[in-house]
Design an enzyme around this catalytic site. Structure first.
Site, short mmCIF file in Angstrom:
data_model
loop_
_atom_site.label_atom_id
_atom_site.label_comp_id
_atom_site.label_asym_id
_atom_site.label_seq_id
_atom_site.Cartn_x
_atom_site.Cartn_y
_atom_site.Cartn_z
N GLY A 12 0.86 -1.19 0.00
CA GLY A 12 0.00 0.00 0.00
C GLY A 12 0.89 1.23 0.00
CB VAL A 15 0.35 10.26 0.42
CG1 VAL A 15 -0.87 10.42 1.30
CG2 VAL A 15 1.39 11.29 0.77
N GLY A 17 1.60 5.22 3.15
CA GLY A 17 2.51 4.07 3.07
C GLY A 17 3.88 4.48 2.57
CB VAL A 76 -4.52 -1.54 1.99
CG1 VAL A 76 -3.22 -1.90 1.31
CG2 VAL A 76 -4.92 -2.63 2.99
CB SER A 130 -2.29 8.67 15.11
OG SER A 130 -2.80 9.99 15.02
CE LYS A 184 -5.09 6.58 14.54
NZ LYS A 184 -5.92 6.63 13.41
CG HIS A 187 -5.79 8.82 18.43
ND1 HIS A 187 -6.20 9.24 17.17
CD2 HIS A 187 -4.72 9.60 18.74
CE1 HIS A 187 -5.41 10.21 16.76
NE2 HIS A 187 -4.50 10.45 17.69
CG ASN A 188 -9.05 7.97 14.70
OD1 ASN A 188 -7.92 8.12 15.15
ND2 ASN A 188 -9.28 7.65 13.45
CD GLU A 191 -8.50 12.45 14.33
OE1 GLU A 191 -7.44 11.84 14.57
OE2 GLU A 191 -9.13 12.30 13.26
C1 6PG Z 1 -4.81 9.98 12.42
C2 6PG Z 1 -6.16 10.25 11.83
C3 6PG Z 1 -6.37 9.41 10.61
C4 6PG Z 1 -7.50 9.88 9.72
C5 6PG Z 1 -8.84 9.89 10.40
C6 6PG Z 1 -9.85 10.73 9.65
O1 6PG Z 1 -4.78 9.65 13.59
O2 6PG Z 1 -3.82 10.13 11.71
O3 6PG Z 1 -7.14 9.95 12.76
O4 6PG Z 1 -6.48 8.08 11.02
O5 6PG Z 1 -7.21 11.15 9.24
O6 6PG Z 1 -9.26 8.57 10.44
O7 6PG Z 1 -11.04 10.25 9.99
P1 6PG Z 1 -12.41 10.74 9.40
O8 6PG Z 1 -12.29 10.68 7.91
O9 6PG Z 1 -13.40 9.80 9.96
O10 6PG Z 1 -12.55 12.15 9.89
#
Ligand code: 6PG
Length: 471
Positions: A12, A15, A17, A76, A130, A184, A187-188, A191
């Site tokens: 994969g 960008v 990868g 991927v 991340s 993770k 984490h999101n 986020e």
């Molecule tokens: C990270 C980001 C990455 C991605 C998000 C975007 O930690 O580098 O979280 O994994 O940019 O998954 O998620 P959405 O498209 O759901 O906003």
């Protein structure tokens, strides 16, 4: 003829990868990549010119050029493609080889793949990565979970490529099975919450304070030098000052207000519901992306319902900025608290045996939610290893107390003006509910018993009770 063997492989070469692999090569490891897309392979070979990195076109050649045990990362798109790539690899691999899934896979899929590959003697690491494209290139935060012996093999490589905070690499073994992808995902979720909170703060400064984008950019820049210091505050300052290339003005002002999502925030809310852990600030952030998607309906409703015109008008001055800063800080603490609480409960329910201090430690650098606040969070979990919800610590108690008035003030201002601040208000409501010794849920219990004989407990006697309610 002997060929050079490569230390680390990537399938994969989008960008992310490509950047990750160039980062591996920068750090002195021989790095090999492949992709079904010819252009991506070509891009790797061009970008990696002069470095110990190479892109090849077939999986067969790719596998044959890796040193054993093979260390193969997949970057991927999450979902069926991961299974397809694994199936393609399996006949080419040897016992003990390692597959690292670095995408945002759902933890249920990771559990399934982990068990499946164990039967085939392939070691699997479901790994959160991340930091976006830039993080992948310069040093991401990495959350590997799964086969511990595989971690020991890849540890020197991952520790070298990960972001560093005071020399400490932002990677650690998270735990068994799907724990890396679970962490993770949370984490999101955090986020999503932080992003929506910042969006609401921007809206308040703009619509209540009448601030220009450039002034807001300077303000976010200033905040970034203080306790709100974080990657997301930093990029917000940049975003606010970006001019548009097409027309005279700011790019932000012409971006459509419909937010997309790939699912990790929603999954966080779903698992939190399943485990009975309240994460309303994350839920609200997911909900706001959902509401934003109904653009046409919102346009219709904005015509149907009269706009709210507060008599107060625009509030200029330092006072508002200070209150927004305090509200944002308060809400950031609550958002992290919800995510960490979810991890603490999931650790028990899903047998992950997480080290939450370690999680906070590796989130301090490289990842999207990196923030100064994480140093304090790390400290709290280090001082109290059994801690579940950090709002119970003395340190956060004092900070939440001192900021609360400002959140109330901002909620008052936005409610008066009809400005939606769902995420920030959820943070305040979460705090108010958790610090309430008595909630009105006695009424809910009474109603359940009234219409469904669901029984209730009493505060003055032990046992379970049911009443024939007077109709
Ligand atoms: C990270 C980001 C990455 C991605 C998000 C975007 O930690 O580098 O979280 O994994 O940019 O998954 O998620 P959405 O498209 O759901 O906003």
């Amino acid at each position: 003829m002997t060929h050079q063997l490569y230390d680390f492989g990537m399938i994969g070469l989008g960008v992310m990868g490509r950047n990750f692999l160039l980062n591996v090569a920068d750090d002195g490891f021989a790095a090999l990549g492949t992709d079904i897309n010819e252009d991506s392979v070509k891009a790797l070979n061009e970008e990696g010119e002069g470095m110990n990195v190479k892109g090849v076109h077939t999986q067969k050649e790719f596998v044959s050029l890796l040193s054993t045990p093979r260390k193969i990362m997949l970057l991927v798109p999450a979902g069926k493609i991961v299974d397809k790539v694994i199936e393609g690899l399996l006949p080419l691999l040897d016992d003990g080889d390692i597959i690292i899934d670095g995408g945002n896979s759902h933890y249920d899929d990771t559990n399934r793949r982990y068990e499946y590959l164990k039967e085939k003697n392939i070691r699997f690491l479901g790994t959160g990565v991340s930091g976006g494209a830039e993080g992948a290139r310069r040093g991401p935060s990495i959350m590997p979970g799964g086969d511990r012996s595989a971690w020991e093999v890849v540890k020197p490589i991952l520790e070298t490529v990960a972001a560093k905070v005071d020399g400490d690499p932002c990677v650690t073994y998270i735990g068994e099975s799907s724990s890396g992808h679970y962490v993770k995902m949370v984490h999101n979720g955090i986020e999503y919450g932080l992003m929506q909170l910042i969006a609401e703060a921007y809206d308040v400064l703009k619509r209540v304070g009448g601030m220009s984008n450039d002034d807001m950019s300077a303000l976010f820049d200033k905040w970034n030098k203080g306790r709100l210091n974080s990657y997301l505050i930093e990029i917000t300052a940049d975003i606010l000052k970006q001019r548009d290339e097409e027309m005279d003005g700011h790019l932000l002002d012409v971006i459509l207000d419909k937010a997309k999502q790939k699912g990790t925030g929603k999954w966080t809310s779903q698992t939190a519901m399943d485990l009975g852990v309240p994460v309303p600030t994350i839920d609200a952030a997911v909900t706001m992306r959902g509401i934003s998607a109904f653009k046409e309906f919102r346009q219709d409703m904005s015509k149907l319902y009269k706009a709210v015109h507060p008599e107060e008008g625009v509030l200029k001055g330092e006072g508002l900025a200070k209150s927004v800063e305090e509200s944002l800080y308060f809400s950031f603490i609550i958002c992290y608290a919800q995510g960490m609480h979810l991890l603490a409960e999931a650790s028990e329910e899903l047998n992950y045996n997480l080290d939450l201090e370690g999680v906070a430690r590796i989130w301090r650098g490289g990842c999207i939610i990196r923030a100064k606040l994480l140093e304090q969070i790390r400290g709290s979990f280090s001082n109290h290893p059994k801690l579940k919800n950090m709002i119970s610590t003395r340190q956060f108690r004092d900070e939440l107390h001192s900021c609360r008035e400002s959140v109330v003030e901002i909620m008052h201002l936005t409610n008066e003006r009809g400005i939606s601040t769902m995420c920030m208000s959820s943070a305040l409501q979460y705090f108010e509910a958790f610090r309430s010794d008595r909630l009105p849920l006695n009424m809910v219990q009474a109603q359940r018993d009234y219409f469904g004989s669901h029984t209730y407990e009493r505060i003055d006697q032990k046992g379970t009770f049911h009443t024939q309610w007077d109709k």
